[in-house]
Design an enzyme around this catalytic site. Structure first.
Site, PDB file in Angstrom:
ATOM      1  CB  THR A 113      42.525  41.473  45.340  1.00  0.00           C
ATOM      2  OG1 THR A 113      43.384  41.759  44.609  1.00  0.00           O
ATOM      3  CG2 THR A 113      41.742  40.326  45.101  1.00  0.00           C
TER       4      THR A 113
ATOM      5  CB  ALA B  12      42.276  50.997  40.187  1.00  0.00           C
TER       6      ALA B  12
ATOM      7  CB  CYS C  15      37.116  48.535  44.565  1.00  0.00           C
ATOM      8  SG  CYS C  15      37.682  47.544  45.834  1.00  0.00           S
TER       9      CYS C  15
END
Length: 193
Positions: free
Chosen positions: A12, A167, A170
C-alpha cells in the site's frame, strides 16, 4: 530486504504532509494477497477517537493494523490530547506483548500538533520536515512530496500528487485514495521561515 511471505497481505502507500496550517494523511485502496489484487477500495486512512482529532493510516497486514488502531484508540482514551504519549505507550506494548509482537503493520498518525510513524520494532518517529510515507510505494510518494513541498501547493494537493505518482510506479498501490485532513499548527520548518 524483507522476506516476502505469500500468505500475508502486502503493499500500500500511505503519506502524510504537514504544511500551511493543515495536516493530511492519504492512502490508496488496494489490498493485495501475494500477487493478486483482492480489493481496490479499502479504507486505510481514518479518524480516531470520539472527537476525530487524530487521523491515522496503516500499511501491512490488514487485520494486524486494525488491532493496532483499536489499541491506539484505547491509549488515546487513557491519554487524551497526548498523541505522543499514547503512541509511546502503544509502542511499549507492541514490543513487549507476545501477541502484539507478531503483528506486521506500520502506522502514520497525526493530530494538530504532531505527526508520528509507529513501527513493529517499537519505533515512534517524528518527521523533521512534516512529510513521511510508508508502505510499498512509500519511497515513491515521499520523493514526489519532497519535490513538490517548496512549490505553491497546499498539503492536500501535495499528498494527492505524490499518491498519483506512487500509484503509477508501485504495483501494490492503486489510485483509489482516501484522504483525511485536520487543521494543524505550523511545522517547525514553517515557523523558522
Amino acid at each position: 530486504m524483507a522476506e516476502h511471505k505469500p500468505d500475508i497481505m502486502y503493499g500500500t502507500t500511505i503519506i502524510t504532509v504537514r504544511k500551511g496550517g493543515k495536516v493530511v494523511i492519504a492512502g490508496d485502496g488496494q489490498v493485495s494477497f501475494g500477487q493478486t489484487i483482492m480489493k481496490g477500495n479499502a479504507r486505510k486512512v481514518r479518524r480516531l477517537g470520539k472527537s476525530g482529532t487524530v487521523i491515522a493510516g496503516f500499511a501491512g497486514a490488514t487485520a494486524d493494523a486494525f488491532t493496532l488502531l483499536e489499541r491506539l484508540e484505547t491509549k488515546l482514551e487513557q491519554y487524551p490530547d497526548q498523541l505522543m504519549r499514547a503512541c509511546v505507550e502503544l509502542a511499549k506494548d507492541w514490543r513487549t506483548d507476545r501477541y502484539l509482537r507478531r503483528l506486521e503493520a506500520m502506522m502514520l498518525v497525526a493530530d494538530k500538533k504532531i505527526t508520528l510513524a509507529l513501527t513493529g520494532l517499537g519505533d515512534v518517529l517524528e518527521p523533521e520536515d512534516g512529510i513521511m510515507a510508508i508502505g510499498s510505494g512509500g519511497n515513491f510518494a515521499l520523493s514526489a512530496a519532497w519535490a513538490l513541498v517548496d512549490m505553491n501547493l497546499d498539503a492536500e494537493t501535495i499528498a494527492r500528487k505524490a499518491m498519483d505518482i506512487a500509484a503509477k510506479i508501485c504495483v501494490y498501490t492503486n489510485d483509489h485514495f482516501t484522504i483525511e485532513t485536520l487543521d494543524a499548527e505550523l511545522s517547525s520548518l514553517e515557523k523558522a521561515i
